[in-house]
Design an enzyme around this catalytic site. Structure first.
Site, PDB file in Angstrom:
ATOM      1  N   ILE A  98       7.438  -7.016  -0.409  1.00  0.00           N
ATOM      2  CA  ILE A  98       8.195  -8.011  -0.877  1.00  0.00           C
ATOM      3  C   ILE A  98       9.510  -7.697  -0.412  1.00  0.00           C
ATOM      4  N   GLU A 125       7.635  -0.479  -8.047  1.00  0.00           N
ATOM      5  CA  GLU A 125       7.473   0.909  -8.306  1.00  0.00           C
ATOM      6  C   GLU A 125       7.373   0.879  -9.804  1.00  0.00           C
ATOM      7  N   PHE A 140      -0.298   8.561 -17.667  1.00  0.00           N
ATOM      8  CA  PHE A 140      -0.893   9.743 -18.438  1.00  0.00           C
ATOM      9  C   PHE A 140      -2.125   9.718 -19.069  1.00  0.00           C
ATOM     10  N   LEU A 166       0.818  17.820 -22.523  1.00  0.00           N
ATOM     11  CA  LEU A 166       1.486  16.934 -23.218  1.00  0.00           C
ATOM     12  C   LEU A 166       3.115  17.194 -23.066  1.00  0.00           C
ATOM     13  N   LEU A 209       0.970  -0.966   0.061  1.00  0.00           N
ATOM     14  CA  LEU A 209      -0.131  -0.001  -0.055  1.00  0.00           C
ATOM     15  C   LEU A 209       1.021   1.386  -0.047  1.00  0.00           C
ATOM     16  N   THR A 210       1.632   1.242  -0.951  1.00  0.00           N
ATOM     17  CA  THR A 210       2.653   2.805  -1.262  1.00  0.00           C
ATOM     18  C   THR A 210       1.532   3.475  -1.573  1.00  0.00           C
ATOM     19  N   TYR A 243      13.658   3.268 -13.971  1.00  0.00           N
ATOM     20  CA  TYR A 243      12.630   2.241 -13.825  1.00  0.00           C
ATOM     21  C   TYR A 243      13.020   1.023 -14.714  1.00  0.00           C
ATOM     22  N   THR A 270       7.871  -5.403 -18.351  1.00  0.00           N
ATOM     23  CA  THR A 270       7.340  -4.254 -19.453  1.00  0.00           C
ATOM     24  C   THR A 270       8.138  -4.310 -20.675  1.00  0.00           C
ATOM     25  N   ASP A 271       7.749  -3.649 -21.762  1.00  0.00           N
ATOM     26  CA  ASP A 271       8.428  -3.670 -23.137  1.00  0.00           C
ATOM     27  C   ASP A 271       9.518  -2.724 -22.875  1.00  0.00           C
ATOM     28  N   GLU A 272       9.570  -1.867 -21.883  1.00  0.00           N
ATOM     29  CA  GLU A 272      10.457  -0.895 -21.498  1.00  0.00           C
ATOM     30  C   GLU A 272      11.812  -1.120 -21.522  1.00  0.00           C
ATOM     31  N   LYS A 288      13.577  -3.021 -13.844  1.00  0.00           N
ATOM     32  CA  LYS A 288      12.713  -4.035 -14.481  1.00  0.00           C
ATOM     33  C   LYS A 288      13.513  -5.021 -15.225  1.00  0.00           C
TER      34      LYS A 288
HETATM   35  P1  NAD Z   1       1.039   0.315  -9.905  1.00  0.00           P
HETATM   36  O1  NAD Z   1       2.110   1.066  -9.307  1.00  0.00           O
HETATM   37  O2  NAD Z   1      -0.523   0.809 -10.380  1.00  0.00           O
HETATM   38  O3  NAD Z   1       0.799  -0.851  -8.759  1.00  0.00           O
HETATM   39  C1  NAD Z   1       1.831  -1.385  -7.930  1.00  0.00           C
HETATM   40  C2  NAD Z   1       1.389  -1.917  -6.691  1.00  0.00           C
HETATM   41  O4  NAD Z   1       2.557  -2.767  -6.121  1.00  0.00           O
HETATM   42  C3  NAD Z   1       0.778  -0.913  -5.747  1.00  0.00           C
HETATM   43  O5  NAD Z   1      -0.366  -1.454  -5.104  1.00  0.00           O
HETATM   44  C4  NAD Z   1       1.985  -0.637  -4.751  1.00  0.00           C
HETATM   45  O6  NAD Z   1       1.251  -0.735  -3.443  1.00  0.00           O
HETATM   46  C5  NAD Z   1       2.509  -2.092  -4.618  1.00  0.00           C
HETATM   47  N1  NAD Z   1       3.868  -2.319  -4.029  1.00  0.00           N
HETATM   48  C6  NAD Z   1       4.955  -1.252  -4.531  1.00  0.00           C
HETATM   49  N2  NAD Z   1       6.062  -1.526  -3.868  1.00  0.00           N
HETATM   50  C7  NAD Z   1       5.670  -2.831  -3.004  1.00  0.00           C
HETATM   51  C8  NAD Z   1       6.352  -3.684  -2.278  1.00  0.00           C
HETATM   52  N3  NAD Z   1       7.703  -3.263  -1.837  1.00  0.00           N
HETATM   53  N4  NAD Z   1       5.818  -4.551  -1.651  1.00  0.00           N
HETATM   54  C9  NAD Z   1       4.610  -4.881  -2.121  1.00  0.00           C
HETATM   55  N5  NAD Z   1       3.863  -4.413  -2.740  1.00  0.00           N
HETATM   56  C10 NAD Z   1       4.389  -3.081  -3.344  1.00  0.00           C
HETATM   57  O7  NAD Z   1       1.521  -0.538 -11.012  1.00  0.00           O
HETATM   58  P2  NAD Z   1       0.836  -1.195 -12.282  1.00  0.00           P
HETATM   59  O8  NAD Z   1       0.859  -0.273 -13.443  1.00  0.00           O
HETATM   60  O9  NAD Z   1      -0.007  -1.959 -11.908  1.00  0.00           O
HETATM   61  O10 NAD Z   1       2.034  -2.327 -12.679  1.00  0.00           O
HETATM   62  C11 NAD Z   1       1.867  -3.755 -12.243  1.00  0.00           C
HETATM   63  C12 NAD Z   1       3.250  -4.431 -12.976  1.00  0.00           C
HETATM   64  O11 NAD Z   1       2.905  -4.114 -14.236  1.00  0.00           O
HETATM   65  C13 NAD Z   1       4.351  -3.741 -12.575  1.00  0.00           C
HETATM   66  O12 NAD Z   1       5.418  -4.758 -12.292  1.00  0.00           O
HETATM   67  C14 NAD Z   1       4.966  -3.145 -13.949  1.00  0.00           C
HETATM   68  O13 NAD Z   1       6.148  -3.074 -14.247  1.00  0.00           O
HETATM   69  C15 NAD Z   1       4.162  -3.831 -14.859  1.00  0.00           C
HETATM   70  N6  NAD Z   1       3.785  -3.258 -16.197  1.00  0.00           N
HETATM   71  C16 NAD Z   1       2.996  -2.082 -16.084  1.00  0.00           C
HETATM   72  C17 NAD Z   1       2.745  -1.661 -17.454  1.00  0.00           C
HETATM   73  C18 NAD Z   1       1.576  -0.309 -17.355  1.00  0.00           C
HETATM   74  O14 NAD Z   1       1.304   0.219 -18.409  1.00  0.00           O
HETATM   75  N7  NAD Z   1       1.171   0.184 -16.305  1.00  0.00           N
HETATM   76  C19 NAD Z   1       2.838  -2.123 -18.643  1.00  0.00           C
HETATM   77  C20 NAD Z   1       3.786  -2.989 -18.535  1.00  0.00           C
HETATM   78  C21 NAD Z   1       4.070  -3.790 -17.151  1.00  0.00           C
HETATM   79  O1  TDX Z   2       1.359  14.227 -18.255  1.00  0.00           O
HETATM   80  C1  TDX Z   2       1.757  13.204 -19.108  1.00  0.00           C
HETATM   81  N1  TDX Z   2       1.950  13.732 -20.309  1.00  0.00           N
HETATM   82  C2  TDX Z   2       2.667  13.000 -21.283  1.00  0.00           C
HETATM   83  O2  TDX Z   2       2.638  13.413 -22.251  1.00  0.00           O
HETATM   84  C3  TDX Z   2       2.368  12.190 -18.640  1.00  0.00           C
HETATM   85  C4  TDX Z   2       2.120  11.789 -17.188  1.00  0.00           C
HETATM   86  C5  TDX Z   2       2.966  11.329 -19.486  1.00  0.00           C
HETATM   87  N2  TDX Z   2       3.110  11.792 -20.827  1.00  0.00           N
HETATM   88  C6  TDX Z   2       3.749  11.030 -21.842  1.00  0.00           C
HETATM   89  C7  TDX Z   2       5.186  10.289 -21.478  1.00  0.00           C
HETATM   90  C8  TDX Z   2       4.876   8.829 -22.399  1.00  0.00           C
HETATM   91  O3  TDX Z   2       5.405   9.135 -23.664  1.00  0.00           O
HETATM   92  O4  TDX Z   2       2.804  10.042 -22.219  1.00  0.00           O
HETATM   93  C9  TDX Z   2       3.301   8.553 -22.400  1.00  0.00           C
HETATM   94  C10 TDX Z   2       2.965   7.633 -21.304  1.00  0.00           C
HETATM   95  O5  TDX Z   2       3.412   7.923 -19.978  1.00  0.00           O
HETATM   96  P1  TDX Z   2       3.355   7.188 -18.717  1.00  0.00           P
HETATM   97  O6  TDX Z   2       1.836   6.823 -18.587  1.00  0.00           O
HETATM   98  O7  TDX Z   2       3.879   7.812 -17.796  1.00  0.00           O
HETATM   99  O8  TDX Z   2       3.886   5.667 -19.204  1.00  0.00           O
HETATM  100  P2  TDX Z   2       5.301   5.208 -19.687  1.00  0.00           P
HETATM  101  O9  TDX Z   2       6.201   5.947 -19.140  1.00  0.00           O
HETATM  102  O10 TDX Z   2       5.025   4.857 -21.121  1.00  0.00           O
HETATM  103  O11 TDX Z   2       5.242   3.848 -18.980  1.00  0.00           O
HETATM  104  C11 TDX Z   2       3.963   3.022 -18.753  1.00  0.00           C
HETATM  105  O12 TDX Z   2       4.130   1.845 -19.543  1.00  0.00           O
HETATM  106  C12 TDX Z   2       5.025   0.825 -19.299  1.00  0.00           C
HETATM  107  C13 TDX Z   2       4.019   2.465 -17.259  1.00  0.00           C
HETATM  108  O13 TDX Z   2       3.745   3.507 -16.167  1.00  0.00           O
HETATM  109  C14 TDX Z   2       5.263   1.514 -17.026  1.00  0.00           C
HETATM  110  O14 TDX Z   2       5.010   0.891 -15.772  1.00  0.00           O
HETATM  111  C15 TDX Z   2       5.193   0.089 -18.061  1.00  0.00           C
HETATM  112  O15 TDX Z   2       6.209  -0.294 -17.871  1.00  0.00           O
END
Ligand code: NAD
Ligand code: TDX
Length: 332
Positions: A59, A81, A188, A204, A35-36, A148, A121-123, A152
């Site tokens: 974790i 994170e 975003f 943007l 619950l960060t 980040y 992630t694809d990143e 990963k």
């Molecule tokens: P999020 O930030 O919304 O959620 C992360 C969760 O992990 C939160 O509930 C947080 O409280 C918990 N957490 C953080 N540190 C922790 C710790 N030390 N112990 C236990 N819990 C902890 O993230 P999300 O967008 O749901 O991403 C989930 C997973 O998917 C991540 O591994 C991320 O890298 C991956 N991912 C995300 C995206 C995306 O577009 N959001 C895309 C590809 C992969």
């Molecule tokens: O206010 C904004 N304006 C903007 O132009 C924000 C928050 C982002 N952006 C841009 C940055 C990126 O090009 O939008 C795009 C998407 O940004 P984010 O939502 O921060 O995503 P990104 O950095 O692409 O990473 C996301 O996808 C891969 C997730 O946050 C990651 O957890 C995942 O691994």
């Protein structure tokens, strides 16, 4: 019937995963979540509570992880994170959670011989040029750009090494950008939706030509379930849905769907080291495992996501001002 340990199950993708699992099977789930700022117990409202155990913990706590892993049939590891911009401000929790936390889980699944699925992630592959005809595949070399994505990438490498050296039963998936309900409003799409709902202008970064490959969170999660069910142990699967769009066009579509002029947004400071383009080739997932995305229209998925934020203002409202104040400090 299985008992799943889901790390990060109070976050965006993990909570949607728990809703799907508890809604479509008889399985029981333990969520381990610290619950960060990104986790919220309310994301799990509405699931059958009698089959859910919620553990508030990290974790990074190796003893707690060991005990919970020992009592599970399967671990699905979402906790991380997850926000690039935060990793530029302060990388240290990214090391603790993404690297050390993953290490703790790997050691526990090794000790107790528990099946493990690692969410990534694809990143980790870095970025592509806008006009590059190639997309990322399972064999693209790792080349992460931000703290980040580097953590990963590090966690993926640990999983692969634990497979090779210790024979743990694990699969990995690397997915493109997710959208959908319950995503933190620092990201975003929900940031822009809640900006419009709040009477603020969308923001943007730079010129907004950066491309992200969007997939609905439910499609990500059905792919994860398919990999757990039928994926080859030790292997990586890329998850995507042919959703490439530049950021400018996404902001314009949000404005249009919300009844605003298409140009009612601000250009703000660009992200340092901003990856230009991500694009996923998901042939392996389709050809080997027969998976396909269900959300074929981004516009329709986005319209439903906008509705979710409209109907769930109580969920995001308390943190909106603080998030915007933090961005404003960076000129974003
Ligand atoms: P999020 O930030 O919304 O959620 C992360 C969760 O992990 C939160 O509930 C947080 O409280 C918990 N957490 C953080 N540190 C922790 C710790 N030390 N112990 C236990 N819990 C902890 O993230 P999300 O967008 O749901 O991403 C989930 C997973 O998917 C991540 O591994 C991320 O890298 C991956 N991912 C995300 C995206 C995306 O577009 N959001 C895309 C590809 C992969
Ligand atoms: O206010 C904004 N304006 C903007 O132009 C924000 C928050 C982002 N952006 C841009 C940055 C990126 O090009 O939008 C795009 C998407 O940004 P984010 O939502 O921060 O995503 P990104 O950095 O692409 O990473 C996301 O996808 C891969 C997730 O946050 C990651 O957890 C995942 O691994």
């Amino acid at each position: 019937m299985s008992h799943l340990l889901v790390t990060g199950g109070a976050g965006f993708i993990g909570s949607n995963f728990v809703h799907t699992v508890l809604g479509t099977s008889d399985d029981t789930v333990t969520v381990l979540d610290a619950l960060t700022y990104a986790g919220d117990r309310r994301t799990l409202q509405g699931v059958p509570e009698e089959r859910l155990t919620f553990v508030h913990g990290s974790i990074a706590d190796a003893e707690l992880v060991d005990r919970l892993v020992a009592g599970s049939d399967l671990v699905v590891h979402f906790a991380a994170e997850s926000h690039n911009d935060n990793s530029l401000r302060d990388p240290s929790p990214f090391i603790d959670t993404n690297v050390v936390g993953t290490f703790n889980l790997l050691e526990a699944v090794r000790r107790h011989d528990i099946r493990f699925h690692h969410i990534s992630t694809d990143e980790v592959y870095g970025d592509l040029e806008l006009d590059d005809p190639e997309r990322f595949t399972e064999t693209t070399p790792y080349n992460p750009s931000s703290p980040y994505s580097a953590t990963k990438a590090g966690s993926d490498m640990l999983v692969r090494a634990w497979v090779r050296s210790f024979g743990i039963r694990a699969t990995l998936s690397n997915c493109s950008n997710n959208y959908g309900p319950r995503q933190h409003i620092e990201k975003f799409i929900p940031r822009q939706i809640t900006n419009v709902l709040d009477g603020r202008r969308p923001k943007l970064y730079g010129q907004g030509l950066n491309v992200r490959d969007w997939i609905h969170v439910d499609d990500h999660n059905t792919a994860v379930l398919r990999i757990i069910e039928a994926g080859q142990l030790g292997e990586t699967y890329l998850i995507g849905a042919d959703g490439e769009k530049n950021n400018k066009s996404v902001i314009e579509l949000i404005l249009e769907l919300m009844g605003q002029p298409k140009d009612a947004y601000d250009h703000v400071a660009d992200r340092a080291g901003h990856d230009l383009r991500y694009a996923i080739n998901w042939d392996r997932l389709h050809d080997e495992l027969g998976w396909q995305p269900q959300y074929r229209s981004f516009e329709e998925g986005l319209a439903r996501t906008i509705e979710w934020y409209r109907e769930n203002e109580a969920w995001w409202r308390p943190v909106k001002d603080a998030i915007e104040a933090q961005y404003a400090e960076q000129g974003q």
